[in-house]
Design a protein around this motif. Structure first.
Motif, mmCIF file in Angstrom:
data_model
loop_
_atom_site.group_PDB
_atom_site.id
_atom_site.type_symbol
_atom_site.label_atom_id
_atom_site.label_comp_id
_atom_site.label_asym_id
_atom_site.label_seq_id
_atom_site.Cartn_x
_atom_site.Cartn_y
_atom_site.Cartn_z
ATOM 1 N N SER A 198 22.149 14.555 0.105
ATOM 2 C CA SER A 198 20.906 14.325 -0.620
ATOM 3 C C SER A 198 19.875 13.676 0.301
ATOM 4 C CB SER A 198 21.165 13.418 -1.830
ATOM 5 O OG SER A 198 19.958 13.004 -2.414
ATOM 6 N N ALA A 199 18.594 13.925 0.028
ATOM 7 C CA ALA A 199 17.506 13.298 0.772
ATOM 8 C C ALA A 199 16.732 12.326 -0.124
ATOM 9 C CB ALA A 199 16.568 14.357 1.336
ATOM 10 N N VAL A 200 17.376 11.862 -1.210
ATOM 11 C CA VAL A 200 16.746 10.946 -2.160
ATOM 12 C C VAL A 200 17.155 9.511 -1.828
ATOM 13 C CG1 VAL A 200 16.502 10.299 -4.586
ATOM 14 C CG2 VAL A 200 16.715 12.716 -3.952
ATOM 15 N N ILE A 201 16.192 8.675 -1.499
ATOM 16 C CA ILE A 201 16.454 7.267 -1.194
ATOM 17 C C ILE A 201 16.238 6.445 -2.458
ATOM 18 C CG2 ILE A 201 15.736 5.273 0.183
ATOM 19 C CD1 ILE A 201 14.819 7.204 2.341
ATOM 20 N N ASN A 202 17.296 5.806 -2.930
ATOM 21 C CA ASN A 202 17.220 5.022 -4.173
ATOM 22 C C ASN A 202 16.689 3.626 -3.897
ATOM 23 O OD1 ASN A 202 18.297 7.039 -5.930
ATOM 24 N ND2 ASN A 202 20.331 6.634 -5.100
ATOM 25 N N SER A 203 15.437 3.566 -3.514
ATOM 26 C CA SER A 203 14.769 2.297 -3.267
ATOM 27 C C SER A 203 13.275 2.526 -3.375
ATOM 28 C CB SER A 203 15.148 1.737 -1.893
ATOM 29 O OG SER A 203 14.594 0.447 -1.705
ATOM 30 N N TYR A 204 12.492 1.441 -3.229
ATOM 31 C CA TYR A 204 11.036 1.557 -3.339
ATOM 32 C C TYR A 204 10.379 1.678 -1.967
ATOM 33 C CZ TYR A 204 11.312 -3.443 -2.314
ATOM 34 O OH TYR A 204 11.590 -4.651 -1.735
ATOM 35 N N PHE A 205 11.168 1.666 -0.896
ATOM 36 C CA PHE A 205 10.680 1.947 0.458
ATOM 37 C C PHE A 205 11.851 2.507 1.251
ATOM 38 C CE2 PHE A 205 12.727 -2.093 0.954
ATOM 39 C CZ PHE A 205 13.044 -2.238 2.291
ATOM 40 N N PRO A 244 0.805 -1.236 0.000
ATOM 41 C CA PRO A 244 0.000 0.000 0.000
ATOM 42 C C PRO A 244 0.839 1.288 0.000
ATOM 43 C CG PRO A 244 -0.953 -1.601 1.492
ATOM 44 C CD PRO A 244 0.374 -2.147 1.071
ATOM 45 N N PRO A 245 1.906 1.403 0.847
ATOM 46 C CA PRO A 245 2.742 2.607 0.744
ATOM 47 C C PRO A 245 3.424 2.737 -0.612
ATOM 48 C CG PRO A 245 3.151 1.483 2.822
ATOM 49 C CD PRO A 245 2.331 0.549 1.986
ATOM 50 N N LEU A 246 3.829 1.586 -1.183
ATOM 51 C CA LEU A 246 4.473 1.616 -2.496
ATOM 52 C C LEU A 246 3.519 2.145 -3.563
ATOM 53 C CD1 LEU A 246 6.705 -1.217 -3.909
ATOM 54 C CD2 LEU A 246 4.935 -0.234 -5.329
ATOM 55 N N ILE A 247 2.281 1.671 -3.563
ATOM 56 C CA ILE A 247 1.276 2.132 -4.524
ATOM 57 C C ILE A 247 1.008 3.619 -4.327
ATOM 58 C CG2 ILE A 247 -1.117 1.881 -5.281
ATOM 59 C CD1 ILE A 247 0.742 -0.435 -6.077
ATOM 60 N N ASP A 248 0.877 4.039 -3.060
ATOM 61 C CA ASP A 248 0.642 5.456 -2.765
ATOM 62 C C ASP A 248 1.806 6.317 -3.237
ATOM 63 O OD1 ASP A 248 -0.784 7.673 -1.431
ATOM 64 O OD2 ASP A 248 0.906 7.618 -0.044
ATOM 65 N N THR A 249 3.027 5.811 -3.048
ATOM 66 C CA THR A 249 4.217 6.572 -3.413
ATOM 67 C C THR A 249 4.343 6.756 -4.912
ATOM 68 O OG1 THR A 249 5.407 5.821 -1.448
ATOM 69 C CG2 THR A 249 6.747 6.639 -3.266
ATOM 70 N N PHE A 250 4.187 5.686 -5.665
ATOM 71 C CA PHE A 250 4.528 5.738 -7.084
ATOM 72 C C PHE A 250 3.329 5.904 -8.011
ATOM 73 C CE2 PHE A 250 7.946 3.386 -4.962
ATOM 74 C CZ PHE A 250 8.999 4.253 -5.255
ATOM 75 N N LEU A 251 2.212 5.282 -7.682
ATOM 76 C CA LEU A 251 1.057 5.421 -8.560
ATOM 77 C C LEU A 251 0.391 6.782 -8.373
ATOM 78 C CD1 LEU A 251 -0.535 3.882 -10.703
ATOM 79 C CD2 LEU A 251 -2.023 3.015 -8.895
ATOM 80 N N PHE A 252 0.367 7.274 -7.123
ATOM 81 C CA PHE A 252 -0.263 8.561 -6.829
ATOM 82 C C PHE A 252 0.755 9.676 -6.614
ATOM 83 C CE2 PHE A 252 -3.286 5.270 -5.415
ATOM 84 C CZ PHE A 252 -4.351 5.588 -6.235
ATOM 85 N N LYS A 253 2.017 9.395 -6.998
ATOM 86 C CA LYS A 253 3.076 10.411 -7.024
ATOM 87 C C LYS A 253 3.289 11.074 -5.664
ATOM 88 C CE LYS A 253 3.321 9.688 -11.471
ATOM 89 N NZ LYS A 253 4.424 8.876 -12.014
#
Length: 323
Positions: A178-185, A86-95
């Motif tokens: 940087s505050a960019v995490i190179n992962s899906y969570f 659910p967090p993954l879908i919220d993060t990437f599908l709903f930007k």
């Protein structure tokens, strides 16, 4: 890091960003189809593991040490998928790529807690099979509901403490790069590498936790099956040997489904492309949770009998209500 810098950062105020940016699948084409696939996997995971828990809870014949552990596996499968998908879908599908520092640590804690519990539970199941085959006459004496409940509780405590230690050291890091995490969570490795103060404890944790999740449990499982193999060779009749081996089949498949993708991804190391690593790791963490209840339902005779009894009871209940 130089000693001077190390001293400076120990004395400096710790800086935590308000938000992290989860980059994840940003560079991967056609990801919307993948998100739809993940939604389908999550729906099956919810249905399958809830069904397993209901069957075990309602059938008193399954209130045994082995099925205490299977119930625990279903809980871990359900929880790790809920912490991830659910967090993954919220993060990437709903930007919604931004996540607060506190929410990120919470996400990390629960994802890794339930992953560790999946691994530990498979390890406890291998112990159950080891005692059942190598010490069949003493099985009911050694493996009891009480002993399995204690073992399961201890594994939860160990997993919780391991992740609590990881979070304490993560909270001591200062993020001024940087505050960019190179992962899906909120993955531990990509996150701690963003820190600008001494991250040696977190570096040690990033190496010890994979051992805790994968290598040590897999080593224990391998050892138990070597002992099981030796015990099976001592059984004179081929039919008895095959019958004993069948009791291990479902567990062996569960072990392969969980460990093989993780081991392959870790073994490839830096040679695998970052996008391929993200896809492989995401599949390795969500697919076992979907497949585990299917494997148990199809390959365990006593569980299949419990499913038949469950549907017979439902049918009688519906028939009686209609009349």
């Amino acid at each position: 890091m130089s000693p001077l810098n190390s001293v400076y950062f120990r004395n400096a105020t710790i800086v935590h960003p308000d938000f992290f940016f989860i980059s994840g699948f940003a560079g991967i084409p056609h990801t919307k189809y993948y998100y739809v696939f993940l939604c389908f996997v999550y729906a099956l995971t919810l249905l399958g593991n809830t069904f397993v828990m209901v069957i075990i809870y309602t059938d008193h014949c399954l209130h045994s040490p082995k099925y205490i552990v299977v119930f625990n596996l279903a809980v871990s499968d359900l929880c790790v998928s809920t912490a991830l998908v659910p967090p993954l879908i919220d993060t990437f599908l709903f930007k919604s790529h931004l996540i607060s520092f506190e929410a990120c640590l919470t996400n990390m804690f629960f994802v890794f807690l339930f992953l560790i519990m999946q691994s530990f539970t498979l390890t406890v199941l291998s112990y159950d099979r080891y005692v059942a085959i190598c010490f069949p006459l003493r099985y009911n004496e050694i493996v009891t509901n009480k002993s399995m409940s204690v073992i399961t509780t201890v594994t939860w405590i160990i997993a919780g403490l391991a992740m609590l230690i990881a979070l304490i050291f993560m909270n001591k890091l200062s993020f001024c790069k940087s505050a960019v995490i190179n992962s899906y969570f909120c993955d531990h490795g990509p996150m701690f590498r963003l820190a600008c103060n001494d991250n040696t404890p977190n570096y040690a944790i990033s190496h010890s936790h994979p051992a805790l999740i994968s290598w040590l449990p897999l080593l224990f499982i391998t050892g138990t099956y070597i002992c099981i193999g030796r015990a099976l060779l001592k059984i004179a009749g081929a039919s008895e040997r095959l019958k004993a081996l069948k009791t291990c089949t479902s567990h062996l498949i569960l072990v392969c489904v969980f460990y093989l993708p993780l081991c392959i991804t870790f073994a490839m190391g830096a040679t695998i492309h970052q996008n391929a690593r993200i896809i492989n790791t995401s599949l390795a963490t969500v697919l076992p949770s979907m497949l585990n209840p299917i494997i148990y339902s199809l390959m365990t005779e006593e569980f299949k009998e419990s499913i038949k009894k469950f549907y017979r009871r439902k049918k009688i209940h519906i028939t009686g209500r209609n009349t």
